[in-house]
Design an enzyme around this catalytic site. Structure first.
Site, mmCIF file in Angstrom:
data_model
loop_
_atom_site.group_PDB
_atom_site.id
_atom_site.type_symbol
_atom_site.label_atom_id
_atom_site.label_comp_id
_atom_site.label_asym_id
_atom_site.label_seq_id
_atom_site.Cartn_x
_atom_site.Cartn_y
_atom_site.Cartn_z
ATOM 1 N N HIS A 79 -41.295 -2.352 -6.554
ATOM 2 C CA HIS A 79 -41.318 -2.534 -8.006
ATOM 3 C C HIS A 79 -42.562 -1.938 -8.646
ATOM 4 C CE1 HIS A 79 -40.176 -4.302 -11.792
ATOM 5 N NE2 HIS A 79 -41.243 -5.073 -11.851
ATOM 6 N N ASP A 127 -35.367 -1.349 -5.763
ATOM 7 C CA ASP A 127 -36.073 -2.404 -6.502
ATOM 8 C C ASP A 127 -35.066 -3.443 -6.978
ATOM 9 O OD1 ASP A 127 -37.711 -3.929 -8.125
ATOM 10 O OD2 ASP A 127 -38.114 -2.340 -9.581
ATOM 11 N N SER A 143 -41.390 -3.435 -16.091
ATOM 12 C CA SER A 143 -41.009 -4.794 -15.699
ATOM 13 C C SER A 143 -40.787 -5.656 -16.943
ATOM 14 C CB SER A 143 -42.088 -5.380 -14.778
ATOM 15 O OG SER A 143 -41.648 -6.544 -14.135
#
Length: 415
Positions: free
Chosen positions: A382, A313, A254
């Site tokens: 995610h 995602d 991320s």
């Protein structure tokens, strides 16, 4: 908390890429924070790991020397193990972070360097943590309940003779966690592109996302300075004489994936001929980072980027398609079709993007994963645990649509 319910419902990959079946000595301490426990997804019943096989004859391939040609579809078993191994390093950055706002040590690392990897559940990696890393939110508004500087990752080096022999080189790892504090969320939302230095604004100049750049460069001792200093120190120490080659592998999930790309760009630019034999990024669920000129700079420096992406995602698709420079027509049309179907935005006209430079560009090679399900649960899609499960379940059948175990499927359906 929903995040905890999702994360703890996902089992860790069945085949750990590390070589220990011993109990994790610090996991009890790790469970003292509920959010940290949400990322403590290790199991103690791993079967013998696949990475006992030496990869020293192919390590340059696995680090991207040939841009992973012929290794991604179907996914090469050795590369699969390496992806999982670096995913565990990224996961450790979550496990050791103090997520509890009421804690006096909130937003710091809960373990010292000497016991960091064992406390993260990785006692026998052959690596040693040499430095903790912090990042400062430089331009976000001040909030009394959110620290401006927070621990974000670490640097480790392989110093075990057997592991060095198995890998065919000495490996330096830099690993970053994803977004954890309110100020980091605020930086994430600053999606405008900014120049990398005090230069006259021209379309040809490398540009990156403002918030990521702020986290990377802000503070009296910026994250950029910390990484430069430690990588240079390790290279000075281990690159002398008849030593094995030294690789630099940067990993993150991320926000950590975006910072990993910035780190690779900076290290290769700053160190030039003094740099490692190879510089590779292995990222999980990373957002877009910079423009086409930034991408070219990475490529010209020889940096290799392998992006692990879950097609369900949304994070790897932001900033949206309207602000993405097209890399090549076929790929651009495919990306446009996919993002139109998912409602991810519109595309900036080519003539305007080329004139302004204000358009993001996808970079590196992409390993696409899919759970085979559409869901509104952004957190579940995610989650790093989901990414590693999807990689773990890939077989010689290719990189798409692999079956999920029941508990993982239940986590995906959670809304």
């Amino acid at each position: 908390m929903k995040l905890q319910a999702v994360a703890t419902g996902i089992p860790w990959p069945s085949a750990s890429p590390f070589t220990s079946s011993a109990k994790r000595p610090c996991m009890v301490a790790a469970s003292t924070s509920s959010k940290a426990a949400a990322f403590s997804m290790l199991r103690d019943d791993h079967p013998p790991p696949p990475t006992s096989v030496a990869i020293k004859e192919r390590w340059r391939e696995y680090q991207g020397d040939n841009n992973w040609e012929g290794l991604l579809d179907p996914l090469d078993s050795g590369l699969r193990s390496e992806i999982l191994r670096y995913g565990e390093f990224a996961r450790a950055a979550y496990t050791c972070f103090d997520f509890e706002p009421s804690s006096p040590t909130y937003a710091t690392c809960r373990f010292p360097k000497g016991s960091f990897l064992p406390c993260a559940g990785l006692p026998d990696t052959g690596y040693r943590v040499t430095r903790h890393l912090t990042a400062t939110s430089g331009n976000a508004p001040w909030l009394p309940f959110s620290p401006r500087t927070a621990w974000i990752g670490y640097v480790a080096v392989c110093d075990d003779a057997d592991e060095i022999d198995r890998l065919g080189r000495r490996d330096i790892v830099v690993a970053f966690r994803g977004t954890a504090t309110v100020l980091e969320w605020a930086e994430n939302l600053r999606a405008t592109l900014t120049h990398l230095g005090p230069v006259a604004p021209r379309a040809a100049e490398p540009m990156v996302e403002s918030g990521f750049w702020s986290l990377f460069t802000s503070g009296h001792r910026s994250l950029r300075d910390q990484v430069r200093c430690e990588v240079r120190r390790l290279l000075d120490k281990y690159s002398r004489g008849p030593a094995p080659p030294v690789s630099l592998t940067i990993t993150g999930h991320s926000l950590g994936a975006a910072v990993a790309v910035l780190t690779a760009y900076d290290v290769t630019t700053a160190l030039e001929d003094e740099g490692p034999s190879t510089t590779t990024v292995v990222s999980f669920g990373g957002p877009r980072v910079g423009n086409a000129s930034f991408r070219r700079g990475l490529e010209e420096a020889g940096t290799k980027v392998l992006r692990i992406v879950n097609t369900d995602d949304i994070i790897p698709k932001v900033p949206p398609a309207g602000f993405v420079a097209e890399k090549e027509q076929g790929a651009a049309e495919a990306a446009e079709t996919e993002e139109e179907e998912s409602g991810a935005g519109w595309r900036l006209p080519n003539w305007l993007a080329s004139k302004t430079g204000w358009a993001y560009a996808d970079l590196g090679r992409e390993l696409r994963l899919s759970s085979g399900r559409r869901t509104g649960n952004v957190v579940a899609c995610h989650d790093l645990g989901l990414y590693l499960n999807l990689v773990d379940q890939l077989s010689s059948g290719g990189a798409g649509g692999c079956p999920l175990c029941p508990s993982l499927a239940n986590a995906i359906r959670t809304n």
